[in-house]
Write a protein that holds these residues in place. Sequence first.
Motif, PDB file in Angstrom:
ATOM      1  N   UNK A 235     -24.228  17.726  21.481  1.00 46.10           N
ATOM      2  CA  UNK A 235     -23.112  18.686  21.917  1.00 46.10           C
ATOM      3  C   UNK A 235     -22.973  18.531  19.950  1.00 46.10           C
ATOM      4  N   UNK A 236     -21.360  18.694  19.853  1.00 42.58           N
ATOM      5  CA  UNK A 236     -20.741  19.521  19.205  1.00 42.58           C
ATOM      6  C   UNK A 236     -20.597  18.232  18.299  1.00 42.58           C
ATOM      7  N   UNK A 237     -20.252  17.086  18.585  1.00 48.07           N
ATOM      8  CA  UNK A 237     -20.211  15.802  17.522  1.00 48.07           C
ATOM      9  C   UNK A 237     -21.161  15.274  16.703  1.00 48.07           C
ATOM     10  N   UNK A 238     -22.718  15.657  17.514  1.00 54.81           N
ATOM     11  CA  UNK A 238     -23.592  15.363  17.739  1.00 54.81           C
ATOM     12  C   UNK A 238     -24.264  16.157  15.886  1.00 54.81           C
ATOM     13  N   UNK A 239     -23.774  16.880  16.052  1.00 54.00           N
ATOM     14  CA  UNK A 239     -24.413  18.113  14.767  1.00 54.00           C
ATOM     15  C   UNK A 239     -23.747  18.350  13.785  1.00 54.00           C
ATOM     16  N   UNK A 240     -22.594  17.850  13.728  1.00 54.95           N
ATOM     17  CA  UNK A 240     -21.106  18.572  13.081  1.00 54.95           C
ATOM     18  C   UNK A 240     -20.939  16.273  12.329  1.00 54.95           C
ATOM     19  N   UNK A 241     -21.854  15.478  12.221  1.00 53.18           N
ATOM     20  CA  UNK A 241     -21.403  13.960  12.078  1.00 53.18           C
ATOM     21  C   UNK A 241     -22.170  14.262  11.151  1.00 53.18           C
ATOM     22  N   UNK A 242     -21.103  13.520   9.300  1.00 49.33           N
ATOM     23  CA  UNK A 242     -21.084  13.475   8.109  1.00 49.33           C
ATOM     24  C   UNK A 242     -21.839  14.816   7.568  1.00 49.33           C
ATOM     25  N   UNK A 243     -20.788  16.463   8.940  1.00 46.81           N
ATOM     26  CA  UNK A 243     -21.129  17.206   7.708  1.00 46.81           C
ATOM     27  C   UNK A 243     -19.858  17.240   6.777  1.00 46.81           C
ATOM     28  N   UNK A 244     -20.319  17.749   5.545  1.00 44.56           N
ATOM     29  CA  UNK A 244     -19.017  17.370   4.544  1.00 44.56           C
ATOM     30  C   UNK A 244     -19.046  18.853   3.993  1.00 44.56           C
ATOM     31  N   UNK A 245     -17.529  19.110   4.444  1.00 44.84           N
ATOM     32  CA  UNK A 245     -17.102  21.072   4.156  1.00 44.84           C
ATOM     33  C   UNK A 245     -15.490  20.663   3.597  1.00 44.84           C
ATOM     34  N   UNK A 324     -12.206  26.409  13.058  1.00 43.15           N
ATOM     35  CA  UNK A 324     -13.554  26.200  12.455  1.00 43.15           C
ATOM     36  C   UNK A 324     -13.654  26.822  10.925  1.00 43.15           C
ATOM     37  N   UNK A 325     -14.542  25.859  10.112  1.00 41.82           N
ATOM     38  CA  UNK A 325     -15.822  26.298   8.789  1.00 41.82           C
ATOM     39  C   UNK A 325     -16.937  26.593   9.297  1.00 41.82           C
ATOM     40  N   UNK A 326     -16.499  27.595   8.294  1.00 41.84           N
ATOM     41  CA  UNK A 326     -18.017  27.887   7.960  1.00 41.84           C
ATOM     42  C   UNK A 326     -18.871  27.777   8.595  1.00 41.84           C
ATOM     43  N   UNK A 327     -19.775  26.574   7.652  1.00 38.54           N
ATOM     44  CA  UNK A 327     -20.323  25.426   7.593  1.00 38.54           C
ATOM     45  C   UNK A 327     -20.830  24.965   9.000  1.00 38.54           C
ATOM     46  N   UNK A 328     -19.467  24.379   9.892  1.00 39.21           N
ATOM     47  CA  UNK A 328     -19.206  23.989  11.686  1.00 39.21           C
ATOM     48  C   UNK A 328     -19.885  25.403  11.811  1.00 39.21           C
ATOM     49  N   UNK A 329     -19.006  26.497  12.198  1.00 39.25           N
ATOM     50  CA  UNK A 329     -19.922  27.707  12.754  1.00 39.25           C
ATOM     51  C   UNK A 329     -20.678  27.979  12.640  1.00 39.25           C
ATOM     52  N   UNK A 330     -22.342  27.239  11.144  1.00 44.04           N
ATOM     53  CA  UNK A 330     -23.279  27.800  11.474  1.00 44.04           C
ATOM     54  C   UNK A 330     -23.857  26.219  12.293  1.00 44.04           C
TER      55      UNK A 330
END
Length: 375
Positions: A235-245, A324-330
């Motif tokens: 899920x999107x939540x799994x991969x974006x969890x704890x991502x600091x942007x 969405x921010x670039x790190x999130x897109x990646x």
Amino acid sequence: MKDSPNSVPRVAGRVWHDHAVGTRGVAISLFSGAGGLDLGAQRAGYEVRAAVEWDRDAAATMEKNFPHLVAPVIQSDILTVSTEEILTAAGLGTGERPDLLIGGPPCTPFSKSGFWLDWKRDGLDPTASLLQEYTRVLREAKPRRFVLENVYALTYNNKASKPAFERLMREIDEAGYHCAWKVLFAADYGVPQARPRLFVVGAPKSEPVPTHPEPTHGGKWESTLTGKLDRPHVTAGEVLENLVTEPEPSEIVGGKYGHLLKDIPPGDNYLFYTENRGHPNPQFKWRGKYWSFLLKLSPDRPSPTIQAQPGPYIGPFHWDNRRLRVPELKRLFTFPDNFEFVGTRNSVQAQIGNSVPPLLAERVIGALTRVSAAY
């Protein structure tokens, strides 16, 4: 959900390592873009030695991230680039052939979103000929195997797609290869994005007919169950969890409709504001807009398809009511966190949105390679 010791590691935040590069041989890349297919090829064990890409920023992105390129990216219109020039750029001498040819010819002529234009439906888009540039290099370079990626609408039974697809199949056969084609749903292979893409994989007729990888994940998308259902989609939540942007200057959605985004529930879109949904102050007619209009991510599902050139109100938007921010897109494309894109914010969006998710490419190329290696 944790991965077992023998499973493919989580891709969220994965740093790109070259531990397997070169063990499977030399790859050449056409229509390379920012290198999504190329990253997958590297991860599957190939060394990408030559690439053709006319876009300046995408070519610079390739050069920044692929140290095994023998020469700079050939930044030219492929119509003017000879196969000999590509092979020379890869460091291959007379009589030598690459182990893998990869490429995704631009999909504009066959994009589903473009079929509302009569001239596209009638097959009059001149860029359709770029498929023939791929088969020209296939015929002349004689790689040991190949992967061609494109939009799934290329397989549609209409005046634009059907003749082009039939011609593609015929030219592959005439070049001495047999192939298998299949539309793959990226989320079924561990990519946190619902992105259907066509993959044509091929090998010389003297080898077994190539196959596509089996799904590794599965679940419900819209009203359909897909993939391997005993392992849920990432899920999107799994991969974006704890991502600091860091915030981006262009992330705020303003204008005529931007203020509506905050009340739309995660996973929903403009239909929230229709009479059919019982909204007390309807703003839109039922099915009066594209599905992606004011579309918001759900943290509990894979992301919807992310576009290369979205309009001002085209999502998916973050559940925090912003772009969405670039790190999130990646992360949502499975690009490594340390992958560096070159260009303006709009250019980076286009490069990412036009890319093959590297994890999906890795699985496709890995499956093709295993069949050939077993022969």
